[in-house]
Design an enzyme around this catalytic site. Structure first.
Site, PDB file in Angstrom:
ATOM      1  N   THR A   1       2.506   8.500   3.423  1.00  2.00           N
ATOM      2  CA  THR A   1       2.023   7.721   4.562  1.00  2.00           C
ATOM      3  C   THR A   1       2.441   6.279   4.302  1.00  2.00           C
ATOM      4  O   THR A   1       2.227   5.762   3.213  1.00  2.00           O
ATOM      5  CB  THR A   1       0.497   7.800   4.711  1.00  2.00           C
ATOM      6  OG1 THR A   1      -0.120   7.233   3.558  1.00  2.00           O
ATOM      7  CG2 THR A   1       0.023   9.233   4.901  1.00  2.00           C
TER       8      THR A   1
ATOM      9  N   MET B   1       0.854  -1.215   0.000  1.00  2.00           N
ATOM     10  CA  MET B   1       0.000   0.000   0.000  1.00  2.00           C
ATOM     11  C   MET B   1       0.886   1.260   0.000  1.00  2.00           C
ATOM     12  O   MET B   1       1.668   1.418  -0.902  1.00  2.00           O
ATOM     13  CB  MET B   1      -0.905   0.001   1.233  1.00  2.00           C
ATOM     14  CG  MET B   1      -2.264  -0.611   0.988  1.00  2.00           C
ATOM     15  SD  MET B   1      -3.356   0.371  -0.013  1.00  2.00           S
ATOM     16  CE  MET B   1      -4.959   0.048   0.535  1.00  2.00           C
ATOM     17  N   CYS B   2       0.786   2.078   1.005  1.00  2.00           N
ATOM     18  CA  CYS B   2       1.413   3.389   1.133  1.00  2.00           C
ATOM     19  C   CYS B   2       0.623   4.435   0.346  1.00  2.00           C
ATOM     20  O   CYS B   2       0.022   4.140  -0.666  1.00  2.00           O
ATOM     21  CB  CYS B   2       2.866   3.452   0.649  1.00  2.00           C
ATOM     22  SG  CYS B   2       4.003   2.497   1.628  1.00  2.00           S
ATOM     23  N   GLY B   3       0.615   5.643   0.869  1.00  2.00           N
ATOM     24  CA  GLY B   3      -0.041   6.743   0.170  1.00  2.00           C
ATOM     25  C   GLY B   3       0.982   7.817  -0.138  1.00  2.00           C
ATOM     26  O   GLY B   3       1.851   8.111   0.689  1.00  2.00           O
TER      27      GLY B   3
ATOM     28  N   ARG C   1      -4.083   4.245   3.864  1.00  2.00           N
ATOM     29  CA  ARG C   1      -3.121   3.550   3.005  1.00  2.00           C
ATOM     30  C   ARG C   1      -1.784   3.351   3.710  1.00  2.00           C
ATOM     31  O   ARG C   1      -0.959   2.536   3.239  1.00  2.00           O
ATOM     32  CB  ARG C   1      -2.874   4.341   1.724  1.00  2.00           C
ATOM     33  CG  ARG C   1      -4.014   4.347   0.748  1.00  2.00           C
ATOM     34  CD  ARG C   1      -3.590   5.013  -0.550  1.00  2.00           C
ATOM     35  NE  ARG C   1      -2.684   4.187  -1.305  1.00  2.00           N
ATOM     36  CZ  ARG C   1      -3.063   3.333  -2.243  1.00  2.00           C
ATOM     37  NH1 ARG C   1      -4.328   3.208  -2.549  1.00  2.00           N
ATOM     38  NH2 ARG C   1      -2.178   2.606  -2.892  1.00  2.00           N
TER      39      ARG C   1
END
Lengths: 294, 227
Positions: free
Chosen positions: A145, A1-3, A32
């Site tokens: 994030t 994920m990660c944003g 995320r």
């Protein structure tokens, strides 16, 4: 994920609101990446030549200040939670040497003529509050994030990564050839502080820019040399760029108005931006480098 | 009836729309302030009309049955994924995997669709008025996809029995996808798709037909180079 998120202001009148825009974007991307968060804000420094962003780790601010002012007399030192922004006319070579030799327990997270970087473990909402991002001003900013996958949840493992003057990189995805690439870059003189894959990509970009390649050419050659899945946003003193690998599994959406360009992993990150519903909204094509302000 | 996502929780809106039944007179709804939220109008099963005013996140109108859902803005990943019947109409652009694995119904996208549109589709009809990105109709099994603009790389890679119709340019065809002859029966399918999606400016003969060469259905050592 990660944003990942980024915002570049075309309208200078909005510079006072940059922190507010960016903090909303990071908060909306908490889902995320709940493990850690970080951001880089670009604001030209007028009084001093350079700014150095430092994470104190477990070092007491006053102890640090005492140690630092012993060696560098003329500097403005400002504490923001567990980070410190030092403004001085001293050149990076000198400051980097001092930190490497005498102040080993702190981490230099970024430096340059306009960049300020803050990053820490914890929920993005808390991180944003802790560094008072809402009140910060600037011309452009990028943020991240993190949902940690390939390395530990630490400050060193948090984005953005800065491996050159006024440069920084945030990344959604994972690289599969980062160990080989790290070895090659170390031979060429690059220094790395973590086992993180994104730091290697940042080092790759810095190394290419040092060799006088343009940011666009650097990111295009990165498409061949960086193996894995990624959407990258890379910040420079004047603007930022975005690129997605050619398979383009990792999302990105761009919203452009006459006032700003916003980039995020998902549209919901920018739903609070002014007039966004009338913006030109599109997905960056895979393998194409988009730049603003560079 | 207006449903405001700034005042109501997403779950409240979805549960209301999922449980209309066949007896209520109120059958038309507008969802406002979607603000890119995920899974708006997922799992609707009754014959109702819903208009979503704005941009939505992932899996909008997923698993739809019977309902007619219109989105006035753009949609995120997987719009109308696994749709069974009904109609989903996107007035803006669609992100990746639009109509993924959908079994039936009609998905109309007025703008462009990005990568993997119609991936593994199993009987849905998809009409894209703009262009599609790479790997469109990857492993697509049944149904029709009509593209009025251009198609990106590897169109119809590893395709089974979906029929692809493209008006513009195709950047490249994927493994086992070939151009096929457009016969009268195919023109009738296109005519129907154009009519149902309100397109008047094109005629069936403007489109080229693509489908499976059927060489990769089962593993054959002679076809090794095609994989």
């Amino acid at each position: 994920m990660c944003g990942i998120v980024g915002i570049y202001l075309k309208n200078k009148k909005l510079e006072k609101s940059l922190g507010r825009f960016l903090s909303g974007m990071l908060k909306n991307m908490s889902s995320r990446g709940p493990d850690s968060a970080g951001f880089a804000i670009y604001k030209e420094e007028k009084k001093y030549k350079y700014k150095y962003s430092i994470c104190l780790n477990k070092i007491n601010f006053l102890t640090f200040k005492k140690q630092f002012t012993k060696v560098i007399k003329k500097a403005k030192i400002e504490q923001i939670s567990d980070h410190v922004i030092i403004k001085t006319n001293e050149k990076p070579e000198k400051i980097l040497k001092i930190i490497n030799e005498k102040l080993k327990d702190i981490s230099l997270v970024g430096y340059g003529k306009s960049i300020e970087i803050f990053k820490q473990v914890g929920n993005p909402e808390k991180v944003v509050k802790k560094f008072n991002l809402e009140k910060l001003e600037g011309s452009h900013g990028i943020g991240h994030t993190r949902m940690a996958t390939e390395s530990a949840i630490t400050t060193d493992g948090s984005h953005p990564y800065s491996t050159g003057e006024d440069e920084c990189l945030v990344h959604n995805g994972s690289l599969s050839n980062h160990n080989n690439l790290r070895r090659e870059l170390r031979k060429k003189g690059s220094k790395f502080n973590s086992e993180n894959d994104t730091e290697v990509a940042a080092g790759y970009i810095s190394n290419s820019l040092k060799n006088k390649n343009t940011l666009k050419d650097t990111l295009l050659s990165g498409l061949k040399d960086l193996d894995g899945f990624y959407t990258f946003i890379t910040g420079t003193r004047k603007g930022f760029a975005i690129v997605r690998d050619e398979i383009a599994c990792k999302p990105a959406v761009i919203a452009e108005t006459n006032d700003y360009v916003a980039i995020a992993s998902e549209f919901q990150a920018m739903a609070h931006l002014p007039n966004v519903n009338n913006a030109k909204i599109f997905e960056p094509d895979p393998g194409i480098v988009y730049t603003w302000g560079n | 009836m207006n449903l405001d996502l700034k005042k109501l929780k997403l779950r409240e809106v979805n549960q209301k729309l999922q449980n209309i039944g066949s007896k209520q007179n109120q059958r038309s709804f507008t969802v406002i302030n979607p603000e890119g939220n995920h899974a708006i109008c997922a799992g609707l099963k009754d014959e109702i009309d819903v208009t979503i005013k704005g941009h939505t996140g992932y899996f909008c109108a997923g698993m739809n049955q019977n309902a007619f859902v219109t989105i006035t803005g753009n949609v995120g990943t997987g719009v109308a994924e696994n749709m069974m019947s009904g109609k989903v109409h996107v007035k803006g652009n669609a992100s990746q995997s639009a109509g993924a694995t959908a079994h039936g119904g009609l998905l109309i996208i007025d703008g462009d669709a990005s990568s993997r549109c119609g991936i593994s589709m199993k009987g849905v009809d998809i009409v894209v008025k703009g262009s599609v990105g790479h790997m469109c109709a990857f492993m697509a099994q049944a149904g029709n996809i009509l593209i009025c603009g251009d198609a990106g790389e590897a169109l119809g890679d590893s395709i089974y029995e979906t029929e692809i119709y493209v008006k513009g340019k195709v950047k490249s065809l994927g493994a086992d996808c070939i151009e096929k002859k457009l016969e009268r029966k195919h023109e009738m399918v296109i005519e129907n798709l154009l009519k149902n999606s309100g397109i008047k400016k094109f005629k069936p003969s403007d489109f080229k037909r693509y489908g499976s060469a059927r060489k990769l259905y089962n593993f054959k050592i002679d076809n090794l180079s095609n994989y």
